[in-house]
Design an enzyme around this catalytic site. Structure first.
Site, PDB file in Angstrom:
ATOM      1  N   CYS A   1       0.844  -1.200   0.000  1.00  0.00           N
ATOM      2  CA  CYS A   1       0.000   0.000   0.000  1.00  0.00           C
ATOM      3  C   CYS A   1       0.876   1.245   0.000  1.00  0.00           C
ATOM      4  O   CYS A   1       2.111   1.154   0.020  1.00  0.00           O
ATOM      5  CB  CYS A   1      -0.925   0.006   1.219  1.00  0.00           C
ATOM      6  SG  CYS A   1      -0.022   0.164   2.775  1.00  0.00           S
TER       7      CYS A   1
ATOM      8  N   CYS B   1       3.623   1.688   2.578  1.00  0.00           N
ATOM      9  CA  CYS B   1       4.891   0.993   2.303  1.00  0.00           C
ATOM     10  C   CYS B   1       5.813   1.873   1.456  1.00  0.00           C
ATOM     11  O   CYS B   1       6.995   2.045   1.777  1.00  0.00           O
ATOM     12  CB  CYS B   1       4.632  -0.321   1.574  1.00  0.00           C
ATOM     13  SG  CYS B   1       3.636  -1.501   2.492  1.00  0.00           S
TER      14      CYS B   1
ATOM     15  N   ASP C   1       8.416  27.302 -32.855  1.00  0.00           N
ATOM     16  CA  ASP C   1       9.465  27.594 -33.826  1.00  0.00           C
ATOM     17  C   ASP C   1       8.828  27.507 -35.216  1.00  0.00           C
ATOM     18  O   ASP C   1       7.927  26.698 -35.444  1.00  0.00           O
ATOM     19  CB  ASP C   1      10.588  26.572 -33.685  1.00  0.00           C
ATOM     20  CG  ASP C   1      11.635  26.722 -34.771  1.00  0.00           C
ATOM     21  OD1 ASP C   1      12.170  27.829 -34.913  1.00  0.00           O
ATOM     22  OD2 ASP C   1      11.901  25.733 -35.471  1.00  0.00           O
TER      23      ASP C   1
ATOM     24  N   ASP D   1      12.232  21.791 -33.351  1.00  0.00           N
ATOM     25  CA  ASP D   1      12.798  20.555 -33.917  1.00  0.00           C
ATOM     26  C   ASP D   1      14.281  20.636 -34.200  1.00  0.00           C
ATOM     27  O   ASP D   1      14.919  19.620 -34.444  1.00  0.00           O
ATOM     28  CB  ASP D   1      12.075  20.185 -35.218  1.00  0.00           C
ATOM     29  CG  ASP D   1      12.488  21.088 -36.371  1.00  0.00           C
ATOM     30  OD1 ASP D   1      12.745  22.284 -36.116  1.00  0.00           O
ATOM     31  OD2 ASP D   1      12.551  20.607 -37.511  1.00  0.00           O
TER      32      ASP D   1
ATOM     33  N   ASP E   1      17.135  24.788 -31.195  1.00  0.00           N
ATOM     34  CA  ASP E   1      15.974  24.908 -30.314  1.00  0.00           C
ATOM     35  C   ASP E   1      16.225  24.267 -28.951  1.00  0.00           C
ATOM     36  O   ASP E   1      15.452  24.485 -28.012  1.00  0.00           O
ATOM     37  CB  ASP E   1      14.745  24.235 -30.949  1.00  0.00           C
ATOM     38  CG  ASP E   1      14.288  24.940 -32.210  1.00  0.00           C
ATOM     39  OD1 ASP E   1      14.372  26.178 -32.256  1.00  0.00           O
ATOM     40  OD2 ASP E   1      13.849  24.260 -33.149  1.00  0.00           O
TER      41      ASP E   1
END
Length: 760
Positions: free
Chosen positions: A13, A16, A448, A648, A652
């Site tokens: 649980c 723990c 971008d 991309d 960037d």
């Protein structure tokens, strides 16, 4: 600093997982320790000069839990890696892995059957119309035999559910009480109390009415059922990983010396040629060397339509070849393959916690000791009010059993697992729970331009001819540009190919003028120049009649090139980076979510504003140098904005890291992908919108789960303690408390699974 992942065994649980976090965070040199109850993984960051792995493992073991380092991934072949993971999944389904409920389905059925018989005997005679039983165990005729029969039926149930007692007592011994401890104390107290009364029945038969054997057995059985259902439901949250693992085929058809043979995918090496038949899965990443076909990449990218592949096309391992035969040269194997990277990203995300889970973690850490105190205090109060021991025991057991830290612990990780899995199925890879949570708070998206809003490669957008047909002008330009590797030249040749124009590259002389264009002399004696205004100006060729048109094209962000034949300007071919078909719709959808959309570019302001207006961007930031992109993001953040950056390119990467959420276009550079918090496999801005919606769905689901978990315990514990009894006579049975406890966890996991049905 060193970051490692460990598998924690023996957790039942949230108490723990909280205990493991607590003991490891106390170690000197440990900067961060997060334990995920659902995946049973601990991510720990520590200073190697102050603490070592052995000390960490000993500390966890001393707290009463098993621990082992997650197997370090070697450069295995993809199929071998997948096969190993498939075996792991099979062991989990068999209930033997640490992620199982701790007992088999057969044991659970045994407990159910025995408990039903016990209930029939113990409760059947108390019904308005008593159920028939043999006289030898009738409570009125043979009360001692009646009690002993219940005892004999209860013992097998306790044996089947012994995991609760062994685990619970072990946790108590290590001073980290958990859910098992509550169950062990509650049902154990009922059993021992009933055992004591059984001994007293020969001396006083009235004690036969105060037995609680059925309560002890039913609590164990209900919780066994609940944990079994919870375990099965949790496995479903890992469905995305399992589906991805199944994509890699075990064998491949290797082409060698003109012949073919079937080999294990694990043996493939970079440079091998493999034959992909129609309907077959592509074993690893590669490049098509021969053949044409459509390939289904939907399981990896979310793209529903087949992607056409021809010579030179990149193919992804795990995708399905449709109708043609392909010969593929292997260029990535093992963990370098796209499929392996996707699996790693999704696994990593599912193992990390979201910040929203911190509240539940803090409560879970003190929850079980608090519940034990409440149960003891409630019992003392009812004793002081003069109630008998049977009544007090009922209160004590009900409080212990109804309290369920499991629901708190499962609320966040199950939703994160399902959410990241849903994203992966749609080609949206989310690296962490934190990124998934932060995304729903974003109020500014910075895009971008090149390769993100636009295609990222030049295309012919306009042809203007003076004294000949436009197609003829394009064919002449393509004839000389076909020998050049310049991107603008390739755009002209590609457009001529699209229009199926016939041209012959019969060039006698060719000169490439850097920054200006090209000069060529054809074998038929014609002189052809294709270049910019500076080329013509250097050669005293006037362009005045095209002045307004050139200014108009340049303002649109296009690159106009003059075509000069034998010293006379015959026309203009304008090339531009075209806007992707889906960009405008995607930006409009983001704005509908209340998000401000910025376009960021190094283009001149006039051209940038034209593209920005075309795609409906709210604001345009132009003439930004690559190294200044991160500063733009920082300025927006300084103004209190939560910023998502989408890009991309290599330039960037700093901006992706600076942003609150960095989104990397999947077809971009590896550096951009490594820098992003979210990776889009399809390079489609529609997926940015989908990622934001996914985040909102997931956070809403987590909040629903947490509300249910908190609400359940806030209402359930006081009722179990008997607060309604003085006013209404309502007293919660430990049996119903056990049922409610089990259902609470199942409800949380089931609600998390409902995310799988969401449409992004």
């Amino acid at each position: 600093m060193r970051e490692e992942v460990y598998i924690i065994e023996g957790m039942s649980c949230a108490a723990c997982s909280s205990a493991v976090e607590r003991v490891t965070r106390k170690l000197e040199g440990v900067e961060r320790s997060d334990v995920n109850l659902t995946t049973e993984r601990m991510n720990i960051l520590y200073d190697e000069t102050k603490v070592d792995a052995d000390t960490i493992m000993k500390k966890v073991e001393k707290a009463g839990f098993g621990i082992r380092a997650e197997e370090i991934k070697k450069p295995l072949q993809a199929a071998e890696q997948i096969t190993q993971k498939k075996d792991t999944i099979s062991s989990i389904k068999g209930g033997q892995a640490s992620g199982g409920p701790g007992y088999s389905k057969r044991q659970m059925i045994g407990a159910i059957v025995t408990t039903v018989i016990l209930l029939y005997i113990s409760m059947g005679q108390m019904m308005p119309v008593p159920l028939p039983v043999p006289d030898v165990i009738d409570m009125h005729i043979a009360p001692t035999n009646f009690a002993l029969t219940q005892l004999l039926l209860t013992i097998p149930v306790l044996y089947f559910g012994r995991k609760f007692f062994t685990g619970g007592c072990k946790a108590l011994w290590h001073r980290n009480p958990n859910m098992d401890s509550l169950v062990a104390i509650g049902s154990g107290s009922s059993f021992l109390y009933s055992l004591f009364l059984t001994y007293q029945i020969p001396f006083d038969e009235s004690y036969v009415h105060q037995l609680y054997y059925e309560a002890a057995a039913v609590v164990i059985t209900f919780i066994m059922i609940g944990k079994y259902l919870e375990s099965n439901s949790k496995k479903k949250t890992k469905g995305a990983i399992e589906k991805l693992m199944k994509l890699a085929p075990d064998t491949a058809v290797l082409v060698e010396n003109g012949s073919t043979r079937e080999v294990p995918s694990t043996t493939l090496k970079v440079g091998d040629i493999v034959l992909i038949k129609p309907g077959a899965r592509i074993p690893v990443d590669g490049i098509v060397t021969e053949g044409e076909s459509g390939v289904d990449e939907s399981m990896l990218t979310g793209e529903s339509l087949p992607v056409e592949k021809t010579e030179g096309s990149q193919v992804i391992g795990g995708s399905v070849n449709y109708n043609g035969i392909l010969y593929v040269k292997v260029n990535r194997t093992g963990e370098d393959t796209t499929l392996s990277k996707i699996i790693h990203i999704v696994e990593e995300a599912q193992g990390k916690k979201a910040p929203i889970s911190k509240i539940a973690d803090k409560i879970a850490g003190v929850f079980v000791p608090t519940v034990i105190v409440i149960a003891i205090v409630a019992s003392i109060v009812w004793v002081l009010l003069g109630y008998d021991m049977a009544f007090v025991l009922r209160i004590f057991t009900a409080v212990l059993v109804i309290a369920c830290p499991c629901a708190l612990g499962l609320a966040t990780p199950t939703a994160i697992m399902v959410g990241t899995g849903l994203g992966a199925a749609n080609g949206i890879l989310i690296r962490s729970g934190e990124a998934l949570e932060t995304t729903h708070k974003v109020d500014v998206v910075v895009l971008d331009k090149t390769g993100t809003i636009t295609e990222g490669r030049p295309q012919v957008v306009e042809v203007l001819a003076s004294n000949m047909q436009e197609k003829e002008l394009l064919a002449v330009a393509a004839a000389v540009e076909s020998v050049s590797d310049h991107p603008l030249a390739k755009a002209i040749v590609e457009e001529a190919g699209k229009q199926m124009l016939a041209y012959q590259s019969e060039i006698a002389q060719f000169e490439n003028l850097s920054g200006l264009g090209i000069k060529a002399l054809l074998k038929d004696g014609r002189s052809i120049w294709v270049g910019n205004q500076k080329l013509l100006h250097n050669n005293n060729i006037t362009t005045d009649i095209y002045k307004e048109k050139i200014e108009d094209l340049s303002a649109k962000g296009q690159t106009p090139m003059y075509v000069v034949i034998d010293g006379c300007v015959e026309g203009i071919i304008s090339v531009a980076d075209a806007v992707k078909e889906t960009s405008i719709e995607a930006i409009d959808k983001m704005k509908q979510l209340g998000i401000t959309v910025y376009m960021l570019t190094g283009d001149n302001k006039r051209a940038a504003e034209h593209i920005g207006a075309l795609v409906h961007a709210d604001k345009v930031i132009a003439e930004v140098l690559p190294e200044d992109k991160a500063n733009v993001i920082a300025d927006l953040q300084a103004n209190g904005k939560r910023v998502m950056m989408v890009g991309d390119g290599i330039n960037d990467a700093p901006a992706l890291v600076q942003a609150d959420v960095g989104v990397a276009i999947g077809s971009g550079s590896d550096i951009a992908i490594e820098s992003g918090d979210i990776v889009l496999m399809k390079s489609d801005l529609q997926d940015v919108y989908k990622a934001i919606r996914l985040s909102r769905y997931t956070i809403r689901n987590i909040k629903q789960n947490l509300f249910w978990a908190f609400c359940y315990n806030t209402i359930g514990i006081p009722i179990a303690a008997g607060v309604l009894y003085p006013m209404s006579g309502i007293l919660l049975s430990p049996m119903f408390a056990g049922l409610a406890m089990s259902l609470s966890s199942v409800c949380v996991v089931t609600n998390a699974l409902s995310l799988r049905r969401k449409k992004l």
